[in-house]
Design a protein around this motif. Sequence first.
Motif, PDB file in Angstrom:
ATOM      1  N   VAL A  91       0.837  -1.204   0.000  1.00 38.87           N
ATOM      2  CA  VAL A  91       0.000   0.000   0.000  1.00 38.87           C
ATOM      3  C   VAL A  91       0.867   1.248   0.000  1.00 38.87           C
ATOM      4  N   VAL A  92       1.889   1.256   0.861  1.00 37.30           N
ATOM      5  CA  VAL A  92       2.786   2.408   0.922  1.00 37.30           C
ATOM      6  C   VAL A  92       3.548   2.559  -0.393  1.00 37.30           C
ATOM      7  N   MET A  93       3.987   1.455  -0.962  1.00 35.76           N
ATOM      8  CA  MET A  93       4.739   1.526  -2.215  1.00 35.76           C
ATOM      9  C   MET A  93       3.875   2.085  -3.336  1.00 35.76           C
ATOM     10  N   GLU A  94       2.589   1.706  -3.367  1.00 38.17           N
ATOM     11  CA  GLU A  94       1.694   2.248  -4.385  1.00 38.17           C
ATOM     12  C   GLU A  94       1.496   3.743  -4.189  1.00 38.17           C
ATOM     13  N   ARG A  95       1.387   4.177  -2.942  1.00 38.34           N
ATOM     14  CA  ARG A  95       1.239   5.609  -2.653  1.00 38.34           C
ATOM     15  C   ARG A  95       2.431   6.397  -3.181  1.00 38.34           C
ATOM     16  N   GLN A  96       3.610   5.826  -3.057  1.00 38.44           N
ATOM     17  CA  GLN A  96       4.838   6.511  -3.436  1.00 38.44           C
ATOM     18  C   GLN A  96       5.296   6.183  -4.855  1.00 38.44           C
ATOM     19  N   SER A  97       4.443   5.469  -5.605  1.00 41.77           N
ATOM     20  CA  SER A  97       4.780   5.052  -6.976  1.00 41.77           C
ATOM     21  C   SER A  97       6.098   4.290  -7.011  1.00 41.77           C
ATOM     22  N   GLN A  98       6.288   3.426  -6.004  1.00 38.89           N
ATOM     23  CA  GLN A  98       7.491   2.614  -5.895  1.00 38.89           C
ATOM     24  C   GLN A  98       7.194   1.184  -6.364  1.00 38.89           C
ATOM     25  N   THR A  99       8.247   0.470  -6.768  1.00 37.72           N
ATOM     26  CA  THR A  99       8.104  -0.919  -7.193  1.00 37.72           C
ATOM     27  C   THR A  99       9.035  -1.796  -6.366  1.00 37.72           C
ATOM     28  N   HIS A 100       8.745  -3.105  -6.348  1.00 39.95           N
ATOM     29  CA  HIS A 100       9.621  -4.023  -5.632  1.00 39.95           C
ATOM     30  C   HIS A 100      11.010  -4.062  -6.260  1.00 39.95           C
ATOM     31  N   ASP A 101      11.056  -3.969  -7.598  1.00 34.67           N
ATOM     32  CA  ASP A 101      12.353  -3.932  -8.267  1.00 34.67           C
ATOM     33  C   ASP A 101      13.147  -2.699  -7.843  1.00 34.67           C
ATOM     34  N   GLY A 102      12.449  -1.575  -7.702  1.00 41.39           N
ATOM     35  CA  GLY A 102      13.112  -0.359  -7.266  1.00 41.39           C
ATOM     36  C   GLY A 102      13.647  -0.471  -5.851  1.00 41.39           C
ATOM     37  N   LEU A 103      12.876  -1.128  -4.982  1.00 46.24           N
ATOM     38  CA  LEU A 103      13.323  -1.335  -3.603  1.00 46.24           C
ATOM     39  C   LEU A 103      14.561  -2.222  -3.565  1.00 46.24           C
ATOM     40  N   LEU A 104      14.550  -3.301  -4.329  1.00 42.76           N
ATOM     41  CA  LEU A 104      15.709  -4.190  -4.371  1.00 42.76           C
ATOM     42  C   LEU A 104      16.930  -3.468  -4.930  1.00 42.76           C
ATOM     43  N   GLN A 105      16.728  -2.631  -5.933  1.00 42.44           N
ATOM     44  CA  GLN A 105      17.838  -1.870  -6.512  1.00 42.44           C
ATOM     45  C   GLN A 105      18.414  -0.902  -5.493  1.00 42.44           C
TER      46      GLN A 105
END
Length: 214
Positions: A91-105
């Motif tokens: 939910v937080v990632m969607e709010r911030q327009s973040q992706t799991h790939d971006g988090l891993l990077q």
Amino acid sequence: MQRTSDPIKTLRFLKETVLFRQGDSGPQIYFIHAGYVLIQKVDYCGNLAIIDLYGPGSWFGPGLTGKNLDIQATAKSGSELEVTSIQHLNVVMERQSQTHDGLLQQLATRESQLQQRLFLHITAPLPVRLANLLAQLFNYRGQPCGHGHQLDIKLTQSELAAMAGGSRQTVSQQLKQWKSDGVIDYTRQYICLLDQTALKGLAENQIYAPVSAS
């Protein structure tokens, strides 16, 4: 500090505040909206050392690993963070327009930066370590400068010295030289970037005016 009853909470800090201590565990995952968080670790003498600085857009917290952390996190004054658990991370990632790939990077980049700084700490003189650290911080943590320069980071000279592995006096002398050369500027709480090309040259050990290393 302000909290809400929502499982996704917004935290605002008017003063420097410890978020969690070395050895703590829990479900918390933090996302920095504004400001900075010092990442610290107790050394073998029992002193608290600074090993990193996280800025806006950074993810961290024990909930990312599910293990006891070997670091302490301290939010600097003026910071704004969101905190949630792994169950609400999407939910937080969607709010911030973040992706799991971006988090891993981001996590991979963070590890690579720490490895680079460790290598330089072993092999490079203090001016080169300091220039590389500043270049890295401005590149990944820098924010639009409120003093009319290119970028700034909220970091004191004492904190920068702790991260670079030098004495406060030696780092202050080097920063004074670079300020005179028009590379950086600074206040009590901020370090500002004036000339990115010159700083890159210092980081690559092309030119620098050495002072005695501590």
